[in-house]
Design a protein around this motif. Structure first.
Motif, PDB file in Angstrom:
ATOM      1  N   GLU A  17      49.641  37.969  38.490  1.00  7.86           N
ATOM      2  CA  GLU A  17      49.471  38.496  39.833  1.00  7.86           C
ATOM      3  C   GLU A  17      48.565  37.600  40.754  1.00  7.86           C
ATOM      4  O   GLU A  17      48.545  37.760  41.922  1.00  7.86           O
ATOM      5  N   GLN A  18      47.951  36.767  40.181  1.00  8.67           N
ATOM      6  CA  GLN A  18      47.019  35.728  40.944  1.00  8.67           C
ATOM      7  C   GLN A  18      46.220  36.430  41.841  1.00  8.67           C
ATOM      8  O   GLN A  18      46.273  36.202  43.152  1.00  8.67           O
ATOM      9  N   LEU A  19      45.260  37.182  41.454  1.00  9.03           N
ATOM     10  CA  LEU A  19      44.450  37.943  42.447  1.00  9.03           C
ATOM     11  C   LEU A  19      43.082  37.492  42.795  1.00  9.03           C
ATOM     12  O   LEU A  19      42.256  38.074  43.505  1.00  9.03           O
ATOM     13  N   GLY A  20      42.804  36.154  41.825  1.00 10.46           N
ATOM     14  CA  GLY A  20      41.641  35.309  41.890  1.00 10.46           C
ATOM     15  C   GLY A  20      40.330  35.874  41.064  1.00 10.46           C
ATOM     16  O   GLY A  20      39.275  35.776  41.340  1.00 10.46           O
ATOM     17  N   ILE A  21      40.860  36.800  40.057  1.00  5.04           N
ATOM     18  CA  ILE A  21      39.802  37.482  39.196  1.00  5.04           C
ATOM     19  C   ILE A  21      39.394  36.302  38.392  1.00  5.04           C
ATOM     20  O   ILE A  21      40.090  35.596  37.562  1.00  5.04           O
ATOM     21  N   GLN A  22      38.130  36.282  37.928  1.00  3.33           N
ATOM     22  CA  GLN A  22      37.574  35.528  36.794  1.00  3.33           C
ATOM     23  C   GLN A  22      37.302  36.471  35.748  1.00  3.33           C
ATOM     24  O   GLN A  22      36.499  37.263  35.711  1.00  3.33           O
ATOM     25  N   TYR A  23      37.797  36.214  34.534  1.00  3.37           N
ATOM     26  CA  TYR A  23      37.648  37.028  33.226  1.00  3.37           C
ATOM     27  C   TYR A  23      36.847  36.148  32.326  1.00  3.37           C
ATOM     28  O   TYR A  23      37.235  34.905  32.033  1.00  3.37           O
TER      29      TYR A  23
END
Length: 206
Positions: A92-98
């Motif tokens: 999805e490339q939502l810019g979330i860093q896990y």
């Protein structure tokens, strides 16, 4: 023998991918109809805010908030849940860093957040005190810490209270663990959580 963080995380890591996927992008019934509306009401406008989802599970809340304009980071120590969240982000490339790390032993305080949210997590953590204190340390000055837990008064099984017609509260002031399908849950009175906030200079707003 008391359950420690390492053991509990290991057990949560065995949640099958099919179960994680069934949880979906909205969460289960309780999250959709009770928790999500309450959390979003407390969060308000999140556009542009840096938010940490502490104990993000499959990442559903990270994804929802990212789509609302928040800059999201998610912490999740359990292998299967972390992997699912990462794979979804890859698609999805939502810019979330896990980050795959135990919240109770988190030690990187170089980045601080406008909001830390922890949704149905602390009652599943043996070392909840350090987990909550780390959430507080990760807040910017004046930031908001929003969390939800299962109410410790209402832990009797559905079959029991339906049979009796009422919910019995037992051993409310004692602390104990209960084995779940995955990992263990930890009963503590609400005062344990609220007093910890007060002792760490938090102001309870709502």
């Amino acid at each position: 023998m008391p359950v420690d963080n390492k053991t509990n995380i290991k057990e949560w890591s065995f949640v099958p991918s099919s179960v994680i996927a069934d949880f979906g992008d909205e969460g289960d019934f309780a999250r959709q109809h009770i928790l999500n509306p309450t959390l979003f009401g407390l969060l308000g406008d999140v556009k542009g805010k840096h938010i940490l989802d502490a104990g993000c599970g499959n990442g559903y809340l990270c994804r929802k908030l990212a789509k609302m304009g928040a800059v999201m980071t998610g912490i999740e120590p359990a292998d299967s849940l972390f992997k699912y969240a990462q794979e979804k982000e890859g698609k999805e490339q939502l810019g979330i860093q896990y980050k795959k790390v135990d919240l109770s032993s988190y030690s990187d305080f170089s980045t601080l957040y406008d909001i830390v949210v922890s949704n149905m997590v602390f009652m599943d953590i043996p070392d909840y005190e350090h987990a909550m204190i780390n959430c507080i340390k990760l807040l910017k000055n004046g930031g908001d810490f929003i969390f939800s837990i299962s109410h410790p008064c209402f832990e009797e099984s559905e079959t029991e209270w339906q049979k009796k017609g009422f919910i019995a509260t037992k051993d409310y002031f004692n602390e104990y663990s209960t084995k779940q399908t995955y990992g263990s849950s930890f009963h503590r009175p609400l005062s344990k959580y609220l007093n910890l906030l007060i002792q760490n200079n938090c102001s309870i707003k709502q």
